[in-house]
Each structure stands twice: as structure tokens, then as C-alpha cells.
Design a protein around this motif. Structure first.
Motif, PDB file in Angstrom:
ATOM      1  N   UNK A 197       0.711  -1.033  -0.199  1.00 47.87           N
ATOM      2  CA  UNK A 197       0.109  -0.306  -0.097  1.00 47.87           C
ATOM      3  C   UNK A 197       0.911   1.186  -0.008  1.00 47.87           C
ATOM      4  N   UNK A 198       2.129   2.134   0.903  1.00 47.01           N
ATOM      5  CA  UNK A 198       2.518   2.332   1.103  1.00 47.01           C
ATOM      6  C   UNK A 198       3.470   2.444  -0.778  1.00 47.01           C
ATOM      7  N   UNK A 199       4.142   1.579  -0.978  1.00 47.26           N
ATOM      8  CA  UNK A 199       4.412   1.772  -2.374  1.00 47.26           C
ATOM      9  C   UNK A 199       4.107   2.363  -3.536  1.00 47.26           C
ATOM     10  N   UNK A 200       2.325   1.670  -3.173  1.00 50.51           N
ATOM     11  CA  UNK A 200       1.583   2.560  -5.040  1.00 50.51           C
ATOM     12  C   UNK A 200       1.466   3.968  -3.998  1.00 50.51           C
ATOM     13  N   UNK A 201       1.629   4.655  -3.297  1.00 49.89           N
ATOM     14  CA  UNK A 201       0.888   5.744  -3.409  1.00 49.89           C
ATOM     15  C   UNK A 201       2.460   6.360  -3.461  1.00 49.89           C
ATOM     16  N   UNK A 202       3.414   6.283  -3.251  1.00 51.74           N
ATOM     17  CA  UNK A 202       4.531   6.602  -4.589  1.00 51.74           C
ATOM     18  C   UNK A 202       4.427   6.799  -5.721  1.00 51.74           C
ATOM     19  N   UNK A 203       4.027   5.619  -6.254  1.00 47.22           N
ATOM     20  CA  UNK A 203       4.379   5.387  -7.576  1.00 47.22           C
ATOM     21  C   UNK A 203       3.346   6.094  -8.762  1.00 47.22           C
ATOM     22  N   UNK A 204       1.698   6.237  -7.591  1.00 43.18           N
ATOM     23  CA  UNK A 204       1.044   6.823  -8.663  1.00 43.18           C
ATOM     24  C   UNK A 204       1.721   8.616  -9.194  1.00 43.18           C
ATOM     25  N   UNK A 205       1.833   8.676  -7.302  1.00 40.26           N
ATOM     26  CA  UNK A 205       2.972   9.887  -7.361  1.00 40.26           C
ATOM     27  C   UNK A 205       3.745  10.174  -8.975  1.00 40.26           C
ATOM     28  N   UNK A 206       4.699   9.488  -8.404  1.00 41.41           N
ATOM     29  CA  UNK A 206       5.189   9.697 -10.155  1.00 41.41           C
ATOM     30  C   UNK A 206       4.891   9.597 -11.506  1.00 41.41           C
ATOM     31  N   UNK A 232       1.864   9.660 -11.525  1.00 44.18           N
ATOM     32  CA  UNK A 232       0.941  11.807 -12.164  1.00 44.18           C
ATOM     33  C   UNK A 232       2.112  12.732 -12.610  1.00 44.18           C
ATOM     34  N   UNK A 233       3.282  12.534 -11.993  1.00 44.02           N
ATOM     35  CA  UNK A 233       4.713  13.433 -12.439  1.00 44.02           C
ATOM     36  C   UNK A 233       4.908  12.944 -13.795  1.00 44.02           C
ATOM     37  N   UNK A 234       5.107  11.398 -14.118  1.00 44.80           N
ATOM     38  CA  UNK A 234       5.474  11.598 -15.776  1.00 44.80           C
ATOM     39  C   UNK A 234       4.347  11.813 -16.852  1.00 44.80           C
TER      40      UNK A 234
END
Length: 140
Positions: free
Chosen positions: A18-27, A29-31
Motif C-alpha cells: 500500500x505504501x509503495x503504490x502511493x509513491x508510484x501514483x505520485x510519480x 502523475x509527474x510522468x
């Protein structure tokens, strides 16, 4: 004991996932934002590559050549306006008789098209008219 370790390990895995998905979503969005900005820059630099003209012509009773057509905007992000067209008048044998420029003062949104109609007293012997996009302005 192995059962308890297995039961404790599963929630730990879920928590990390769950924690890993939160940071992937942010990247992600940035991508996406970077890709959109890159696409926008490309569409701003080369509007001719994203505009396509379809047309047909006929002669009216007054001897004018009536040209009807549409300009399609194949861009994904950018809107264009004031599209400059070059009209080339050809004879039956394909000889270029005359060139003329026409500007279509309209805004074309991404993925949309605009219809146009213009009339010319074409040179004697005109059999066909070719049209191409010369330039367009970016609609801010």
C-alpha cells in the motif's frame, strides 16, 4: 510457530504494498505531466504536422471556382487559430497556373475540425485546385 509467523508476514506485505503504490501514483502523475508538457511543446513547434485539409471544388454560374473544405486538428492538447492555406491552381496536364494564399480565421480545438468555403476567379484553364497548410497560430 510457523503459522503465526506466516500470519504476521501477510499484513506486513500488504502494508508495504500500500505504501509503495502511493509513491508510484505520485510519480505516475509527474510522468504524465511531463509527457503532456512535452507533447504540448511539440504541437506548438510544428502546427503544420497536426493540421490536415480536405477539400473539393466546383465552378459556379458566374465563372468562379468555389472551394469547400474542412481543416482537421489531429493534435491532442493544442488549439490552433488563423490557419494560412496555400491554394494551387492546376491545368488538365498538371501544370501549375497560379498560387494564392487564404487565411481561415477560426479556432480549431484538439480533435475537432472547422469547415470553410471560399470563391476565386481561377486562371483560365484551371482543372483542379490543391490546398496545403502553410502556418497556424497557437490559441492561448
Amino acid at each position: 510457530m510457523k503459522k503465526i509467523a506466516g500470519i504476521a508476514f501477510v499484513p506486513l506485505l500488504l502494508l508495504l504494498a500500500c505504501n509503495n503504490n502511493g509513491t508510484e501514483t505520485l510519480t505516475d502523475k509527474e510522468n504524465y505531466k511531463k509527457a503532456t508538457e512535452t507533447l504540448l511543446e511539440k504541437e506548438k513547434k510544428t502546427p503544420i504536422a497536426f493540421l490536415k485539409v480536405n477539400s473539393h471544388d466546383k465552378h459556379n454560374l458566374f465563372g468562379q471556382t468555389v472551394i469547400k473544405g474542412s481543416i482537421d486538428n489531429n493534435a491532442k492538447v493544442c488549439s490552433y487559430k488563423d490557419v494560412q492555406l496555400q491554394l494551387s491552381f492546376f491545368s488538365k496536364t498538371g501544370t501549375l497556373l497560379e498560387k494564392s494564399n487564404e487565411t481561415i480565421y477560426d479556432v480549431i480545438a484538439p480533435g475537432k475540425s472547422v469547415d470553410f468555403k471560399t470563391k476565386y476567379f481561377a486562371p483560365k484553364g484551371t482543372d483542379s485546385v490543391g490546398i496545403k497548410v502553410l502556418a497556424a497560430k497557437i490559441n492561448q
